[in-house]
Design a protein around this motif. Structure first.
Motif, short mmCIF file in Angstrom:
data_model
loop_
_atom_site.label_atom_id
_atom_site.label_comp_id
_atom_site.label_asym_id
_atom_site.label_seq_id
_atom_site.Cartn_x
_atom_site.Cartn_y
_atom_site.Cartn_z
N LEU A 1 0.83 -1.20 0.00
CA LEU A 1 0.00 0.00 0.00
C LEU A 1 0.87 1.26 0.00
O LEU A 1 0.57 2.24 -0.71
CB LEU A 1 -0.95 0.01 1.20
CG LEU A 1 -2.30 -0.71 1.01
CD1 LEU A 1 -2.12 -2.19 0.69
CD2 LEU A 1 -3.18 -0.55 2.25
N ASN A 2 1.95 1.22 0.78
CA ASN A 2 2.86 2.36 0.80
C ASN A 2 3.49 2.58 -0.57
O ASN A 2 3.61 3.72 -1.04
CB ASN A 2 3.96 2.13 1.84
CG ASN A 2 3.41 2.00 3.25
OD1 ASN A 2 2.31 2.44 3.54
ND2 ASN A 2 4.18 1.37 4.13
N ALA A 3 3.88 1.49 -1.22
CA ALA A 3 4.52 1.60 -2.53
C ALA A 3 3.55 2.13 -3.58
O ALA A 3 3.93 2.90 -4.46
CB ALA A 3 5.08 0.24 -2.95
N GLU B 1 -13.46 -0.29 -11.86
CA GLU B 1 -13.57 -1.60 -12.50
C GLU B 1 -13.35 -2.71 -11.48
O GLU B 1 -14.10 -3.71 -11.46
CB GLU B 1 -12.55 -1.72 -13.64
CG GLU B 1 -12.90 -0.88 -14.85
CD GLU B 1 -11.83 -0.95 -15.93
OE1 GLU B 1 -12.18 -0.78 -17.11
OE2 GLU B 1 -10.64 -1.17 -15.59
N LEU B 2 -12.36 -2.54 -10.62
CA LEU B 2 -12.07 -3.55 -9.60
C LEU B 2 -13.18 -3.60 -8.56
O LEU B 2 -13.66 -4.68 -8.18
CB LEU B 2 -10.73 -3.24 -8.94
CG LEU B 2 -10.30 -4.13 -7.77
CD1 LEU B 2 -10.27 -5.60 -8.17
CD2 LEU B 2 -8.94 -3.68 -7.24
N ILE C 1 -6.79 0.48 -4.85
CA ILE C 1 -6.58 -0.65 -5.76
C ILE C 1 -5.67 -1.69 -5.11
O ILE C 1 -5.97 -2.90 -5.11
CB ILE C 1 -5.98 -0.17 -7.10
CG1 ILE C 1 -7.01 0.65 -7.89
CG2 ILE C 1 -5.50 -1.36 -7.94
CD1 ILE C 1 -6.42 1.39 -9.07
N ALA C 2 -4.55 -1.24 -4.56
CA ALA C 2 -3.62 -2.17 -3.91
C ALA C 2 -4.29 -2.88 -2.74
O ALA C 2 -4.09 -4.09 -2.52
CB ALA C 2 -2.38 -1.41 -3.44
N ALA D 1 -5.15 -6.93 -2.52
CA ALA D 1 -4.63 -7.73 -1.42
C ALA D 1 -5.74 -8.50 -0.71
O ALA D 1 -5.59 -9.70 -0.42
CB ALA D 1 -3.87 -6.84 -0.44
N LEU D 2 -6.84 -7.82 -0.42
CA LEU D 2 -7.97 -8.50 0.22
C LEU D 2 -8.47 -9.67 -0.63
O LEU D 2 -8.79 -10.74 -0.11
CB LEU D 2 -9.11 -7.51 0.45
CG LEU D 2 -8.91 -6.45 1.54
CD1 LEU D 2 -10.02 -5.42 1.48
CD2 LEU D 2 -8.87 -7.10 2.93
#
Length: 456
Positions: free
Chosen positions: A71-73, A101-102, A333-334, A338-339
């Motif tokens: 998430l940081n990246a 979209e996601l 999005i990240a 991940a979830l």
């Protein structure tokens, strides 16, 4: 871990410049707030090096815990590429498009459009205007009344406060016209011999009575949290939501779910309304959308509503400077990937959620201070009670619960007190060892509280 400044220096500067949320500021200044400086997974450290197990995911939001490098990246990359642009001037950007979209790939298929905001409060402000605009476009401008629930919570801005049912917030100027309320479905608090199913139906049928009282031609929508959050983590009986949905459909009233707390895996389903088995027309989202790493919220609309607003509505007179912010969208999005890709929501449903609920019931099921245990997945509440069999609550339940919460900090666990209930909502990525720590330290806090009040 410590920083270069002493805690007392931070506290003095904080007192000089801040008014905190939902506290007596003068009393807090005398006490001095804890200064949190670091987080990792479910743990926080304050400026003096004390370690806490965060049993509340910050404010119900750090679903992936602290210290996520992905998430940081995502935020860092986006800051380098496009740190900001707006959705005015007939423009958009890839991050908000890809987020939608996601997001809609994870939502049930009858939703289609989003209006992004910075918070849940803003999402519910937008909700009121959007619902009223929908009825205006359909030629029913008189349908403008929104019905909420007493003790419900929908944010701290003016209209969101009015939607909510916190009377002490209304007293601070938090009411606007065309807002009404019905009772919360709080079974433990009701007096009488109704079964939970009977009580659920009776609580839901208050909505029908209120619609008839106000006039169905004047009621625009009903808003509620699938389970109450700030109002005490109240889980309604199974009979409640199907009856609410029936009533809304019967009287052509929009059904609006506040998913700010329940969304993004908390119950073991992606959204709490899926757990309770009903189909809202709108969803208010925030918090778990980005795991709290950066502010973002939104209002999700059904295809039915969006089609009317897009095809017939003309200019939609609404906009926010940071709506769909590219850095927030990149983090969201990240977070959602991940979830999804790490199977976090599935694990809440099948593994760690049932483990938390089992542990709580085994440890507190016969505790002399606990009258009821509610929850599912990674959210739960311990109802403190003077007498479990008769559902008798303590006259000073607020004081007792607040004391328990304070002792929790001393024991190194952060849990929340609301009325006579101790609430917990740990990060969804918790290990069994972290759940054991949460339950064990909560038990110490509850035991110490019971001893102080002569219950153990």
């Amino acid at each position: 871990m410590t920083t270069s400044r002493e805690t007392r220096d931070y506290q003095a500067a904080d007192a000089a410049h801040h008014i905190h949320a939902f506290v007596d500021q003068k009393a807090l200044n005398d006490e001095g707030p804890r200064v949190m400086v670091r987080g990792d997974r479910l743990h926080l450290w304050d400026n003096d090096g004390r370690r806490y197990l965060d049993g509340m995911s910050g404010l119900w939001c750090t679903n992936l815990g602290y210290g996520r490098k992905d998430l940081n990246a995502a935020a860092s990359r986006q800051l380098e590429q496009l740190p900001y642009y707006n959705m005015f001037f007939h423009t958009t950007h890839p991050q908000v498009i890809e987020l939608s979209e996601l997001l809609f790939s994870l939502l049930p298929g009858h939703y289609s459009h989003a209006i992004y905001t910075n918070s849940g409060s803003e999402a519910n402000e937008v909700l009121i205007r959007t619902v009223r605009r929908y009825w205006q476009v359909l030629g029913k401008p008189e349908k403008k009344i929104m019905i909420g629930r007493w003790n419900g919570y929908h944010g701290s801005t003016l209209a969101a406060t009015a939607l909510g049912g916190m009377k002490f917030m209304h007293e601070m100027g938090g009411m606007i016209p065309d807002i009404a309320h019905i009772d919360e479905p709080y079974f433990f608090a009701h007096e009488g011999n109704l079964t939970t199913a009977e009580f659920g139906l009776r609580a839901a049928q208050q909505l029908e009575a209120k619609i008839l009282e106000l006039g169905a031609d004047k009621v625009a929508g009903f808003i509620a949290e699938p389970f109450q959050g700030a109002g005490g983590m109240i889980f309604p009986p199974e009979s409640y939501w199907p009856e609410i949905q029936r009533i809304c459909r019967k009287y052509d009233v929009l059904l609006c779910a506040d998913e700010v707390i329940g969304g993004f895996g908390r119950t073991g389903e992606w959204f709490a309304h899926e757990y309770f088995g009903f189909e809202p027309d709108t969803l208010s989202i925030a918090k778990g959308l980005t795991s709290g790493y950066i502010p973002m919220g939104g209002l999700i609309l059904s295809k039915k509503m969006a089609d009317v607003l897009v095809e017939q509505g003309g200019v939609f007179a609404h906009g926010l400077t940071y709506s769909g912010h590219p850095v927030a969208a990149a983090v969201a999005i990240a977070n959602l990937k991940a979830l999804r890709d790490e199977g976090v929501v599935t694990r809440v449903k099948d593994d760690i959620g049932p483990y938390l609920q089992q542990c709580l019931r085994e440890v507190f099921g016969n505790h002399p201070l606990v009258g009821d245990i509610q929850g599912t997945g990674m959210v739960a509440a311990l109802q403190l009670a003077e007498d479990k069999a008769t559902r008798k609550r303590f006259a000073n339940e607020n004081d007792i619960a607040w004391r328990c919460r304070t002792i929790g900090f001393e024991e190194g666990v952060i849990i929340r007190s609301t009325l006579g209930r101790m609430i917990m909502a740990p990060a969804l990525i918790a290990s069994r060892e972290e759940i054991d720590e949460l339950v064990g330290k909560t038990l110490k806090a509850v035991d110490r509280t019971a001893q102080e009040y002569g219950r153990l």
